[in-house]
Design a protein around this motif. Structure first.
Motif, PDB file in Angstrom:
ATOM      1  N   GLU A   1     -18.696  43.253  43.376  1.00 39.80           N
ATOM      2  CA  GLU A   1     -19.429  42.210  44.414  1.00 39.80           C
ATOM      3  C   GLU A   1     -20.095  41.251  43.346  1.00 39.80           C
ATOM      4  O   GLU A   1     -19.870  39.935  43.767  1.00 39.80           O
ATOM      5  CB  GLU A   1     -20.418  42.832  45.282  1.00 39.80           C
ATOM      6  CG  GLU A   1     -19.833  43.797  46.242  1.00 39.80           C
ATOM      7  CD  GLU A   1     -20.950  44.474  47.183  1.00 39.80           C
ATOM      8  OE1 GLU A   1     -20.947  44.261  48.467  1.00 39.80           O
ATOM      9  OE2 GLU A   1     -21.718  45.169  46.512  1.00 39.80           O
ATOM     10  N   ARG A   2     -20.458  41.716  42.172  1.00 37.07           N
ATOM     11  CA  ARG A   2     -21.345  40.843  41.304  1.00 37.07           C
ATOM     12  C   ARG A   2     -20.293  39.767  40.491  1.00 37.07           C
ATOM     13  O   ARG A   2     -20.507  38.720  40.487  1.00 37.07           O
ATOM     14  CB  ARG A   2     -22.427  41.505  40.592  1.00 37.07           C
ATOM     15  CG  ARG A   2     -23.539  42.030  41.177  1.00 37.07           C
ATOM     16  CD  ARG A   2     -24.413  42.942  40.306  1.00 37.07           C
ATOM     17  NE  ARG A   2     -23.967  44.240  40.156  1.00 37.07           N
ATOM     18  CZ  ARG A   2     -23.969  44.801  39.253  1.00 37.07           C
ATOM     19  NH1 ARG A   2     -24.200  44.200  37.933  1.00 37.07           N
ATOM     20  NH2 ARG A   2     -23.445  46.157  38.976  1.00 37.07           N
ATOM     21  N   MET A   3     -19.143  40.532  40.146  1.00 33.42           N
ATOM     22  CA  MET A   3     -18.261  39.677  39.447  1.00 33.42           C
ATOM     23  C   MET A   3     -17.482  39.011  40.443  1.00 33.42           C
ATOM     24  O   MET A   3     -17.359  37.645  40.087  1.00 33.42           O
ATOM     25  CB  MET A   3     -17.013  40.531  38.931  1.00 33.42           C
ATOM     26  CG  MET A   3     -17.780  41.525  37.634  1.00 33.42           C
ATOM     27  SD  MET A   3     -16.397  42.256  36.341  1.00 33.42           S
ATOM     28  CE  MET A   3     -15.693  43.270  37.519  1.00 33.42           C
ATOM     29  N   ASN A   4     -17.179  39.304  41.663  1.00 35.07           N
ATOM     30  CA  ASN A   4     -16.505  38.275  42.845  1.00 35.07           C
ATOM     31  C   ASN A   4     -17.571  37.171  42.960  1.00 35.07           C
ATOM     32  O   ASN A   4     -17.141  35.971  42.997  1.00 35.07           O
ATOM     33  CB  ASN A   4     -16.383  39.259  43.925  1.00 35.07           C
ATOM     34  CG  ASN A   4     -15.596  38.386  45.052  1.00 35.07           C
ATOM     35  OD1 ASN A   4     -14.432  37.967  44.597  1.00 35.07           O
ATOM     36  ND2 ASN A   4     -16.134  38.123  46.108  1.00 35.07           N
TER      37      ASN A   4
ATOM     38  N   ILE B   1     -18.786  31.193  42.853  1.00 33.33           N
ATOM     39  CA  ILE B   1     -19.977  30.230  42.662  1.00 33.33           C
ATOM     40  C   ILE B   1     -19.851  29.247  41.714  1.00 33.33           C
ATOM     41  O   ILE B   1     -20.567  28.165  41.756  1.00 33.33           O
ATOM     42  CB  ILE B   1     -21.353  30.971  42.650  1.00 33.33           C
ATOM     43  CG1 ILE B   1     -21.656  31.644  41.614  1.00 33.33           C
ATOM     44  CG2 ILE B   1     -21.624  31.810  43.916  1.00 33.33           C
ATOM     45  CD1 ILE B   1     -22.915  32.006  41.405  1.00 33.33           C
ATOM     46  N   LEU B   2     -19.033  29.516  40.255  1.00 39.36           N
ATOM     47  CA  LEU B   2     -18.994  28.693  39.253  1.00 39.36           C
ATOM     48  C   LEU B   2     -18.365  27.552  39.627  1.00 39.36           C
ATOM     49  O   LEU B   2     -17.413  27.511  40.356  1.00 39.36           O
ATOM     50  CB  LEU B   2     -18.835  29.308  37.870  1.00 39.36           C
ATOM     51  CG  LEU B   2     -19.477  30.577  37.392  1.00 39.36           C
ATOM     52  CD1 LEU B   2     -18.779  31.066  36.308  1.00 39.36           C
ATOM     53  CD2 LEU B   2     -20.865  30.028  37.256  1.00 39.36           C
TER      54      LEU B   2
ATOM     55  N   VAL C   1     -13.544  33.587  32.864  1.00 40.22           N
ATOM     56  CA  VAL C   1     -13.300  34.809  32.097  1.00 40.22           C
ATOM     57  C   VAL C   1     -14.742  35.563  31.918  1.00 40.22           C
ATOM     58  O   VAL C   1     -15.674  35.061  31.778  1.00 40.22           O
ATOM     59  CB  VAL C   1     -12.891  34.600  30.581  1.00 40.22           C
ATOM     60  CG1 VAL C   1     -12.786  35.682  29.978  1.00 40.22           C
ATOM     61  CG2 VAL C   1     -11.333  34.229  30.828  1.00 40.22           C
ATOM     62  N   ILE C   2     -14.675  36.780  32.402  1.00 40.19           N
ATOM     63  CA  ILE C   2     -15.940  37.655  32.272  1.00 40.19           C
ATOM     64  C   ILE C   2     -16.118  38.896  31.415  1.00 40.19           C
ATOM     65  O   ILE C   2     -14.833  39.538  31.113  1.00 40.19           O
ATOM     66  CB  ILE C   2     -16.099  38.243  33.751  1.00 40.19           C
ATOM     67  CG1 ILE C   2     -16.501  37.300  34.891  1.00 40.19           C
ATOM     68  CG2 ILE C   2     -17.200  39.127  33.909  1.00 40.19           C
ATOM     69  CD1 ILE C   2     -16.603  37.773  36.048  1.00 40.19           C
ATOM     70  N   VAL C   3     -16.754  39.111  30.537  1.00 37.06           N
ATOM     71  CA  VAL C   3     -16.846  40.037  29.504  1.00 37.06           C
ATOM     72  C   VAL C   3     -18.291  40.866  29.603  1.00 37.06           C
ATOM     73  O   VAL C   3     -19.185  40.351  30.261  1.00 37.06           O
ATOM     74  CB  VAL C   3     -16.818  39.834  28.270  1.00 37.06           C
ATOM     75  CG1 VAL C   3     -15.584  38.994  28.126  1.00 37.06           C
ATOM     76  CG2 VAL C   3     -17.942  38.763  27.479  1.00 37.06           C
ATOM     77  N   GLY C   4     -18.230  42.007  29.269  1.00 37.68           N
ATOM     78  CA  GLY C   4     -19.691  42.685  29.217  1.00 37.68           C
ATOM     79  C   GLY C   4     -19.996  42.680  27.920  1.00 37.68           C
ATOM     80  O   GLY C   4     -19.451  42.198  26.957  1.00 37.68           O
TER      81      GLY C   4
ATOM     82  N   ARG D   1      -7.156  29.266  40.866  1.00 39.07           N
ATOM     83  CA  ARG D   1      -6.176  28.008  41.572  1.00 39.07           C
ATOM     84  C   ARG D   1      -5.030  28.477  42.111  1.00 39.07           C
ATOM     85  O   ARG D   1      -4.148  29.516  41.467  1.00 39.07           O
ATOM     86  CB  ARG D   1      -6.005  27.022  40.644  1.00 39.07           C
ATOM     87  CG  ARG D   1      -7.130  26.253  40.309  1.00 39.07           C
ATOM     88  CD  ARG D   1      -6.720  24.615  39.890  1.00 39.07           C
ATOM     89  NE  ARG D   1      -5.386  24.803  39.490  1.00 39.07           N
ATOM     90  CZ  ARG D   1      -5.192  24.600  37.671  1.00 39.07           C
ATOM     91  NH1 ARG D   1      -6.355  24.135  37.037  1.00 39.07           N
ATOM     92  NH2 ARG D   1      -3.970  24.367  37.259  1.00 39.07           N
ATOM     93  N   PRO D   2      -4.469  28.354  43.307  1.00 43.52           N
ATOM     94  CA  PRO D   2      -5.255  27.663  44.261  1.00 43.52           C
ATOM     95  C   PRO D   2      -6.397  28.238  44.912  1.00 43.52           C
ATOM     96  O   PRO D   2      -6.951  27.392  45.941  1.00 43.52           O
ATOM     97  CB  PRO D   2      -3.976  27.279  45.224  1.00 43.52           C
ATOM     98  CG  PRO D   2      -3.272  28.230  45.258  1.00 43.52           C
ATOM     99  CD  PRO D   2      -3.311  28.847  43.920  1.00 43.52           C
ATOM    100  N   TYR D   3      -6.749  29.319  44.697  1.00 43.83           N
ATOM    101  CA  TYR D   3      -7.555  30.033  45.675  1.00 43.83           C
ATOM    102  C   TYR D   3      -8.227  31.253  44.624  1.00 43.83           C
ATOM    103  O   TYR D   3      -7.600  31.712  43.529  1.00 43.83           O
ATOM    104  CB  TYR D   3      -7.216  30.685  46.909  1.00 43.83           C
ATOM    105  CG  TYR D   3      -6.241  31.794  46.878  1.00 43.83           C
ATOM    106  CD1 TYR D   3      -6.566  32.922  46.733  1.00 43.83           C
ATOM    107  CD2 TYR D   3      -4.867  31.635  46.727  1.00 43.83           C
ATOM    108  CE1 TYR D   3      -5.603  34.238  46.599  1.00 43.83           C
ATOM    109  CE2 TYR D   3      -3.937  32.556  46.689  1.00 43.83           C
ATOM    110  CZ  TYR D   3      -4.208  33.686  46.690  1.00 43.83           C
ATOM    111  OH  TYR D   3      -3.382  34.761  46.610  1.00 43.83           O
ATOM    112  N   VAL D   4      -9.505  31.902  44.910  1.00 40.85           N
ATOM    113  CA  VAL D   4      -9.907  33.100  44.220  1.00 40.85           C
ATOM    114  C   VAL D   4      -9.525  34.341  45.087  1.00 40.85           C
ATOM    115  O   VAL D   4      -9.785  34.520  46.210  1.00 40.85           O
ATOM    116  CB  VAL D   4     -11.611  32.907  44.004  1.00 40.85           C
ATOM    117  CG1 VAL D   4     -11.824  34.316  43.665  1.00 40.85           C
ATOM    118  CG2 VAL D   4     -11.882  31.661  43.403  1.00 40.85           C
ATOM    119  N   PRO D   5      -8.634  35.108  44.467  1.00 41.56           N
ATOM    120  CA  PRO D   5      -8.007  36.596  45.132  1.00 41.56           C
ATOM    121  C   PRO D   5      -9.272  37.264  45.127  1.00 41.56           C
ATOM    122  O   PRO D   5     -10.118  37.355  44.069  1.00 41.56           O
ATOM    123  CB  PRO D   5      -6.958  36.879  44.300  1.00 41.56           C
ATOM    124  CG  PRO D   5      -7.010  36.347  42.783  1.00 41.56           C
ATOM    125  CD  PRO D   5      -7.958  35.010  42.984  1.00 41.56           C
TER     126      PRO D   5
END
Length: 204
Positions: A91-94, A99-100, A106-109, A150-154
């Protein structure tokens, strides 16, 4: 027309003994595990935030705590901070994906000390021809996830068994058959005594 801004998001917790690297702490102790987390996080952020090819965001938790920049010795001008918000990891990554500002994300830990600017650039380059990109971890999870948006966030983070060997496989099941996914090299998460010793030997 200028190219869209690339957004790199680094997920991290405020460094506090007993609250970070809890699995590693079972092997090396809470204080040592926190010291490792603080060192690895600061080194990673210094490497990645200095690169002008993307905009670096620190997504921090807990939300009520101040962004952990000063504690890590990171200059505020090189990064932007955003609270992760409530929910499980998916949920937090989604939330970050949605929102950005426009552009690939790209997300990393901070659990993989081997992440380099070259890895991040490779991920963004892959998103030019793919809908998503993953950096698989040796434990069945992943150290990087990126979306073109693009064209949407899956919705790719539903029904994922987090902190398990099924995390990557579960995430991949959420993609449509016609979506294109790139894979980077496999890296090791420092999450136990054995992987910590291997990291220490490489660090020497």
């Amino acid at each position: 027309m200028s190219a869209p801004v690339r957004h790199l998001v680094v997920f991290m917790k405020t460094p506090k003994a007993g609250a970070v690297k809890t699995r590693l702490a079972k092997d090396i102790g809470a204080v040592n595990a926190c010291a490792f987390y603080r060192h690895a996080s600061a080194a990673l952020l210094r490497r990645l935030s200095a690169d002008s090819r993307w905009r670096t965001w620190i997504a921090f938790t807990p939300d009520h705590a101040p962004p952990p920049l000063r504690a890590l010795g990171i200059e505020r001008g090189h990064t932007r901070s955003v609270a992760q918000g409530p929910g499980d990891l998916g949920e937090r990554m989604n939330r970050m994906m949605k929102i950005l500002p426009p552009g690939p994300v790209v997300i990393v830990g901070t659990d993989i000390p081997a992440i380099s600017p070259a890895h991040i650039n490779e991920a963004f380059e892959a998103l030019g021809a793919h809908d998503a990109v993953f950096g698989p971890a040796t434990d069945g999870g992943y150290w990087l996830v990126g979306l073109k948006r693009r064209p949407y966030v899956p919705e790719i983070f539903k029904n994922v068994r987090w902190s398990s060997e099924h995390a990557l496989a579960d995430t991949l099941k959420n993609f449509a058959p016609d979506q294109h996914i790139a894979m980077l090299e496999k890296l090791e998460d420092v999450d136990g005594g054995a992987s910590f010793e291997r990291w220490r030997k490489r660090a020497r």
